[in-house]
Design a protein around this motif. Sequence first.
Motif, PDB file in Angstrom:
ATOM      1  N   ALA A 185     -10.965  14.049 -22.811  1.00 47.27           N
ATOM      2  CA  ALA A 185     -11.634  13.429 -21.662  1.00 47.27           C
ATOM      3  C   ALA A 185     -12.393  14.472 -20.845  1.00 47.27           C
ATOM      4  O   ALA A 185     -13.512  14.222 -20.374  1.00 47.27           O
ATOM      5  N   PHE A 186     -11.798  15.651 -20.678  1.00 46.58           N
ATOM      6  CA  PHE A 186     -12.492  16.721 -19.951  1.00 46.58           C
ATOM      7  C   PHE A 186     -13.743  17.166 -20.698  1.00 46.58           C
ATOM      8  O   PHE A 186     -14.785  17.423 -20.085  1.00 46.58           O
ATOM      9  N   LEU A 187     -13.649  17.252 -22.030  1.00 45.82           N
ATOM     10  CA  LEU A 187     -14.825  17.620 -22.829  1.00 45.82           C
ATOM     11  C   LEU A 187     -15.945  16.601 -22.642  1.00 45.82           C
ATOM     12  O   LEU A 187     -17.118  16.970 -22.447  1.00 45.82           O
ATOM     13  N   THR A 188     -15.588  15.329 -22.684  1.00 52.62           N
ATOM     14  CA  THR A 188     -16.604  14.289 -22.502  1.00 52.62           C
ATOM     15  C   THR A 188     -17.227  14.361 -21.115  1.00 52.62           C
ATOM     16  O   THR A 188     -18.449  14.235 -20.957  1.00 52.62           O
ATOM     17  N   ARG A 189     -16.404  14.600 -20.107  1.00 55.20           N
ATOM     18  CA  ARG A 189     -16.924  14.679 -18.736  1.00 55.20           C
ATOM     19  C   ARG A 189     -17.847  15.878 -18.562  1.00 55.20           C
ATOM     20  O   ARG A 189     -18.909  15.776 -17.932  1.00 55.20           O
ATOM     21  N   VAL A 190     -17.465  17.019 -19.120  1.00 55.74           N
ATOM     22  CA  VAL A 190     -18.297  18.216 -18.975  1.00 55.74           C
ATOM     23  C   VAL A 190     -19.626  18.048 -19.710  1.00 55.74           C
ATOM     24  O   VAL A 190     -20.695  18.393 -19.190  1.00 55.74           O
ATOM     25  N   LEU A 191     -19.576  17.498 -20.925  1.00 56.24           N
ATOM     26  CA  LEU A 191     -20.802  17.365 -21.712  1.00 56.24           C
ATOM     27  C   LEU A 191     -21.743  16.307 -21.156  1.00 56.24           C
ATOM     28  O   LEU A 191     -22.965  16.407 -21.324  1.00 56.24           O
ATOM     29  N   THR A 192     -21.197  15.297 -20.500  1.00 55.45           N
ATOM     30  CA  THR A 192     -22.049  14.215 -20.004  1.00 55.45           C
ATOM     31  C   THR A 192     -22.464  14.376 -18.549  1.00 55.45           C
ATOM     32  O   THR A 192     -23.422  13.723 -18.118  1.00 55.45           O
ATOM     33  N   GLN A 193     -21.774  15.241 -17.787  1.00 57.56           N
ATOM     34  CA  GLN A 193     -22.079  15.348 -16.362  1.00 57.56           C
ATOM     35  C   GLN A 193     -22.455  16.753 -15.917  1.00 57.56           C
ATOM     36  O   GLN A 193     -23.231  16.901 -14.970  1.00 57.56           O
ATOM     37  N   MET A 194     -21.923  17.779 -16.551  1.00 58.23           N
ATOM     38  CA  MET A 194     -22.115  19.144 -16.054  1.00 58.23           C
ATOM     39  C   MET A 194     -23.043  19.973 -16.934  1.00 58.23           C
ATOM     40  O   MET A 194     -23.927  20.659 -16.432  1.00 58.23           O
ATOM     41  N   VAL A 195     -22.840  19.931 -18.228  1.00 54.89           N
ATOM     42  CA  VAL A 195     -23.639  20.761 -19.137  1.00 54.89           C
ATOM     43  C   VAL A 195     -24.571  19.838 -19.916  1.00 54.89           C
ATOM     44  O   VAL A 195     -24.317  19.496 -21.069  1.00 54.89           O
ATOM     45  N   ARG A 196     -25.632  19.429 -19.256  1.00 55.23           N
ATOM     46  CA  ARG A 196     -26.611  18.555 -19.885  1.00 55.23           C
ATOM     47  C   ARG A 196     -27.800  19.374 -20.372  1.00 55.23           C
ATOM     48  O   ARG A 196     -28.074  20.469 -19.875  1.00 55.23           O
ATOM     49  N   LEU A 197     -28.520  18.838 -21.334  1.00 57.96           N
ATOM     50  CA  LEU A 197     -29.730  19.499 -21.796  1.00 57.96           C
ATOM     51  C   LEU A 197     -30.802  19.416 -20.707  1.00 57.96           C
ATOM     52  O   LEU A 197     -31.000  18.354 -20.104  1.00 57.96           O
ATOM     53  N   PRO A 198     -31.490  20.514 -20.432  1.00 60.08           N
ATOM     54  CA  PRO A 198     -32.503  20.512 -19.360  1.00 60.08           C
ATOM     55  C   PRO A 198     -33.788  19.810 -19.800  1.00 60.08           C
ATOM     56  O   PRO A 198     -34.806  20.449 -20.082  1.00 60.08           O
ATOM     57  N   LEU A 199     -33.738  18.507 -19.852  1.00 61.27           N
ATOM     58  CA  LEU A 199     -34.924  17.748 -20.245  1.00 61.27           C
ATOM     59  C   LEU A 199     -35.905  17.692 -19.073  1.00 61.27           C
ATOM     60  O   LEU A 199     -35.509  17.392 -17.943  1.00 61.27           O
ATOM     61  N   PRO A 200     -37.164  17.969 -19.315  1.00 61.38           N
ATOM     62  CA  PRO A 200     -38.133  17.978 -18.206  1.00 61.38           C
ATOM     63  C   PRO A 200     -38.468  16.571 -17.741  1.00 61.38           C
ATOM     64  O   PRO A 200     -38.442  15.608 -18.520  1.00 61.38           O
ATOM     65  N   ALA A 201     -38.772  16.470 -16.465  1.00 58.88           N
ATOM     66  CA  ALA A 201     -39.224  15.199 -15.908  1.00 58.88           C
ATOM     67  C   ALA A 201     -40.713  15.015 -16.192  1.00 58.88           C
ATOM     68  O   ALA A 201     -41.413  15.931 -16.634  1.00 58.88           O
ATOM     69  N   TRP A 202     -41.188  13.810 -15.919  1.00 57.02           N
ATOM     70  CA  TRP A 202     -42.601  13.516 -16.170  1.00 57.02           C
ATOM     71  C   TRP A 202     -43.505  14.385 -15.301  1.00 57.02           C
ATOM     72  O   TRP A 202     -44.561  14.841 -15.752  1.00 57.02           O
ATOM     73  N   GLU A 203     -43.097  14.630 -14.051  1.00 59.31           N
ATOM     74  CA  GLU A 203     -43.915  15.461 -13.169  1.00 59.31           C
ATOM     75  C   GLU A 203     -44.011  16.892 -13.693  1.00 59.31           C
ATOM     76  O   GLU A 203     -45.065  17.531 -13.586  1.00 59.31           O
ATOM     77  N   GLU A 204     -42.922  17.411 -14.256  1.00 60.09           N
ATOM     78  CA  GLU A 204     -42.953  18.771 -14.797  1.00 60.09           C
ATOM     79  C   GLU A 204     -43.858  18.863 -16.021  1.00 60.09           C
ATOM     80  O   GLU A 204     -44.568  19.859 -16.206  1.00 60.09           O
TER      81      GLU A 204
END
Length: 207
Positions: free
Chosen positions: A129-148
Motif C-alpha cells: 500500500a505504501f508503494l502504491t501511495r508513493v508511486l501514485t502521489q509522490m514520485v510521479r513522472l514530470p509530464l509537462p502541462a499544455w502551457e509548458e
Amino acid sequence: MVVLAAAAAAASAAVGKKSFEYNRDNFLQDREQRMHKEFTERGFRAAQANLWRDDVRMFVSLTEKKMALYLLVGVLLLSFNVNLWAEGRFPENTAFWMFRGMQLAISVSFLFLLLGVWLAMHAAVAAQAFLTRVLTQMVRLPLPAWEELEACRTTASDFERLNPKQMFRIPFLGNMQQEDVAALDAARPGAPAGAEEERARLGAAAA
C-alpha cells in the motif's frame, strides 16, 4: 552623383536584405535548438523520475521478500505446532502437571506464531500500500502541462517582436540577439523556470 547614390542605395538594400535574412534564419535555428534542448531536458527528468520509482520499488520489495520468508517459516512452525498438539502423546503414567505444562507451552507458542504470521501478512500488505501511495502521489513522472509545451514552441512571427535593430544586426558588430530573445522567452506565459536566470546570465555576459 545620381548613379553613385543609386548604387549606394542598392548596396544598402542588399546588405539590409542579407542581414534580415541572416538574423531571421539565425533566430529560427536558435529556436529549433532551444526546443530540442527543452525536450531533451524533459526526457532526462522523466528518466530521473523513473530511477526514483525503481528505487522505491526496490526498497519496498526488500520488505516484501523478508515478510514472505517470515510468513513461510511461520506457517511451517504453525503446522509443526498443530501436529504436536494433535498427535503428541505422553505415556499414561505421566504426571498431570507435566501434561498441563505441555498444553500451556503449545498454546502460547501457537498464539505467538499466529501473531507472527498475521504481522508478516500485515507488513507485506502495508508495504504494498505504501508503494502504491508513493508511486501514485509522490514520485510521479514530470509530464509537462499544455502551457509548458506551448512555451517551448516558437513561431516565425515571434521574430517580428524583436527589436528592429536586431532584425538588421550586422554579424560581429551588434549586440547579441539572445538578449532580446531571452527577454521574449521570460515574458511568455508558461515559460520554463530557468528563463529569468538565462536572461540574466546572457545580460551579464554581454556587459
